[in-house]
Design an enzyme around this catalytic site. Structure first.
Site, PDB file in Angstrom:
ATOM      1  N   LYS A  19       0.851  -1.208   0.000  1.00 55.98           N
ATOM      2  CA  LYS A  19       0.000   0.000   0.000  1.00 55.98           C
ATOM      3  C   LYS A  19       0.878   1.247   0.000  1.00 55.98           C
ATOM      4  O   LYS A  19       2.086   1.165   0.256  1.00 55.98           O
ATOM      5  CB  LYS A  19      -0.892  -0.021   1.242  1.00 55.98           C
ATOM      6  CG  LYS A  19      -0.118   0.028   2.557  1.00 55.98           C
ATOM      7  CD  LYS A  19      -1.030  -0.173   3.760  1.00 55.98           C
ATOM      8  CE  LYS A  19      -0.225  -0.189   5.053  1.00 55.98           C
ATOM      9  NZ  LYS A  19      -1.038  -0.560   6.215  1.00 55.98           N
ATOM     10  N   TYR A  65      14.572  30.373   4.681  1.00 56.90           N
ATOM     11  CA  TYR A  65      13.321  31.064   5.020  1.00 56.90           C
ATOM     12  C   TYR A  65      13.194  31.283   6.527  1.00 56.90           C
ATOM     13  O   TYR A  65      13.480  30.371   7.315  1.00 56.90           O
ATOM     14  CB  TYR A  65      12.115  30.250   4.554  1.00 56.90           C
ATOM     15  CG  TYR A  65      11.853  30.324   3.067  1.00 56.90           C
ATOM     16  CD1 TYR A  65      11.554  31.540   2.457  1.00 56.90           C
ATOM     17  CD2 TYR A  65      11.889  29.185   2.287  1.00 56.90           C
ATOM     18  CE1 TYR A  65      11.294  31.598   1.089  1.00 56.90           C
ATOM     19  CE2 TYR A  65      11.635  29.233   0.929  1.00 56.90           C
ATOM     20  CZ  TYR A  65      11.339  30.440   0.332  1.00 56.90           C
ATOM     21  OH  TYR A  65      11.083  30.503  -0.998  1.00 56.90           O
TER      22      TYR A  65
HETATM   23  C1  LIG Z   1      -0.115  -1.524   6.825  1.00 55.28           C
HETATM   24  C2  LIG Z   1      -0.568  -2.769   7.467  1.00 55.28           C
HETATM   25  C3  LIG Z   1       0.346  -3.798   7.755  1.00 55.28           C
HETATM   26  C4  LIG Z   1       1.829  -3.670   7.542  1.00 55.28           C
HETATM   27  O1  LIG Z   1       2.446  -3.228   8.755  1.00 55.28           O
HETATM   28  P1  LIG Z   1       4.026  -3.156   8.883  1.00 55.28           P
HETATM   29  O2  LIG Z   1       4.245  -2.710  10.291  1.00 55.28           O
HETATM   30  O3  LIG Z   1       4.509  -2.158   7.874  1.00 55.28           O
HETATM   31  O4  LIG Z   1       4.541  -4.518   8.603  1.00 55.28           O
HETATM   32  C5  LIG Z   1      -0.157  -4.987   8.264  1.00 55.28           C
HETATM   33  N1  LIG Z   1      -1.473  -5.143   8.503  1.00 55.28           N
HETATM   34  C6  LIG Z   1      -2.373  -4.160   8.275  1.00 55.28           C
HETATM   35  C7  LIG Z   1      -3.808  -4.400   8.571  1.00 55.28           C
HETATM   36  C8  LIG Z   1      -1.950  -2.936   7.759  1.00 55.28           C
HETATM   37  O5  LIG Z   1      -2.844  -1.969   7.543  1.00 55.28           O
END
Ligand SMILES: *Cc1c(COP(=O)(O)O)cnc(C)c1O
Length: 366
Positions: A35, A258
């Site tokens: 994701k 800035y």
């Molecule tokens: C994003 C997500 C993960 C991944 O978590 P990590 O700590 O990056 O391994 C696992 N499960 C769910 C439900 C998530 O939303």
């Protein structure tokens, strides 16, 4: 030679991390969490570079669509499921595995049942974000059974604090799941990266199980406070670099950038680097935040601009126009950079913007 912010993505490191996690997971399947543009690494190239990940997990239907449009045919899991009829119909067409965590989603599933993809029942074990309460699991499972059949149903839960000591919250979450786990014979997925690496199962689970790996797949320590042994085997996949495009000598009292946030205390040489918040490097990064120039550590000076930031190169005599700056990567853990801002690696990685060129390769040479 690129001057502007560039993300070098080491696909060998990715494959190596995948192997480390799979070994650690003792026979569990690996759900590769891609994701948010694969945590900034680029969703399609990362998905392609993980041919052995049994499932790819995303948060949005649009992310699933991007994977299917790229010709990826593996199972895709929608981690929060779908929210309206339009999404339900598209998820069905894209053959997505769905997480079901509300009554509304049970109804949507009835209208658009997946043709043969799995369905995951999310149980709230104490994070209080998503999921049915443990007490209602059996009745939810019965209702879904009548829609798609029992053998496609799986159980999912999520730990809120697996990056902290287990007795803080993880153990009570496991206890809340115990009544379900003791009778459920279907597939199960509980562990994200910190839980995968910090909870060692006493023995392999006889049920089909999956770990959900995001940050650890990208080679980043998911639980810096726990000092986990296995984390030392992981290799950072992203190296974010840019080059110095201007250098300047300053005297005490001069200000940089800035708002004049940084005021020079003694004669100083600074380098201006072609990376800024338009590339995802946070504007609020404080003075002194770590960077590497020619392999040597120094600090940020002054407020980050949209396209540039300034660093102290007084002590690095060979640094100047064209020198390579590592903002994070194998030689400068992104967890440390995140720490300087009071945030976490996940946020810095996912912020890397579209204009940053991603270079995919099997080594890290800039
Ligand atoms: C994003 C997500 C993960 C991944 O978590 P990590 O700590 O990056 O391994 C696992 N499960 C769910 C439900 C998530 O939303």
């Amino acid at each position: 030679m690129e001057f502007a912010a560039t993300a070098h993505i080491d696909l060998n490191a990715l494959a190596h991390n995948f192997a480390v996690l799979r070994e650690h997971a003792k026979g569990a399947g690996l759900i590769a969490v891609v994701k948010a543009n694969a945590y900034g690494h680029g969703i399609v190239p990362i998905a392609r570079a993980l041919p052995d990940a049994s499932i790819l997990a995303v948060a949005r239907v649009s992310e699933a669509r991007a994977l299917r449009e790229a010709g990826i045919e593996r199972p895709i899991l929608l981690l929060e499921g779908v929210f309206d009829e339009h999404e339900a119909a598209e998820a069905q067409a894209l053959a997505c595995e769905l997480v079901i965590h509300t009554e509304q989603q049970i109804e949507l599933l009835r209208q658009h049942p997946p043709h043969d993809a799995a369905v995951w029942i999310k149980v709230n074990s104490g994070m209080n974000r998503l999921g049915f309460e443990p007490e209602s699991f059996v009745s939810v499972a019965q209702r879904l059974d009548s829609i798609i059949g029992r053998n496609r149903l799986r159980l999912m839960s999520h730990f809120a604090s697996a990056d902290l000591a287990p007795d803080f919250q993880t153990e009570s979450q496991l206890a809340a799941l115990q009544p379900i786990l003791s009778t459920w014979e279907g597939g199960v997925s509980l562990a994200n990266s910190p839980a995968t690496l910090s909870l060692q199962p006493a023995s392999p689970d006889p049920r089909p199980t999956w770990i959900r790996s995001g940050i650890s797949l990208y080679g980043i320590d998911p639980a810096p406070g726990l000092q986990l042994e296995v984390v030392r085997q992981l290799r950072p996949v992203m190296r974010l670099t840019a080059r110095i495009i201007s250098e300047r000598e300053l005297v005490a009292g001069d200000r940089v950038g800035y708002g004049g946030r940084y005021q020079v205390k003694k004669p100083m040489r600074i380098g201006v680097v072609a990376a800024g918040y338009g590339d995802g490097y946070p504007r609020m990064m404080p003075d002194g935040a770590p960077v590497l120039v020619n392999g040597q550590r120094t600090g940020l000076v002054g407020r980050v601009s949209m396209d540039m930031l300034a660093i102290d190169i007084t002590e690095i005599s060979d640094a100047g126009y064209g020198s390579l700056v590592e903002l994070w990567g194998p030689s400068l853990p992104v967890t440390e950079v995140a720490d300087a801002l009071g945030t976490i690696s996940y946020e810095l990685l996912t912020r890397v913007s579209d204009r940053v060129v991603r270079r995919y390769g099997t080594d890290q040479v800039a």
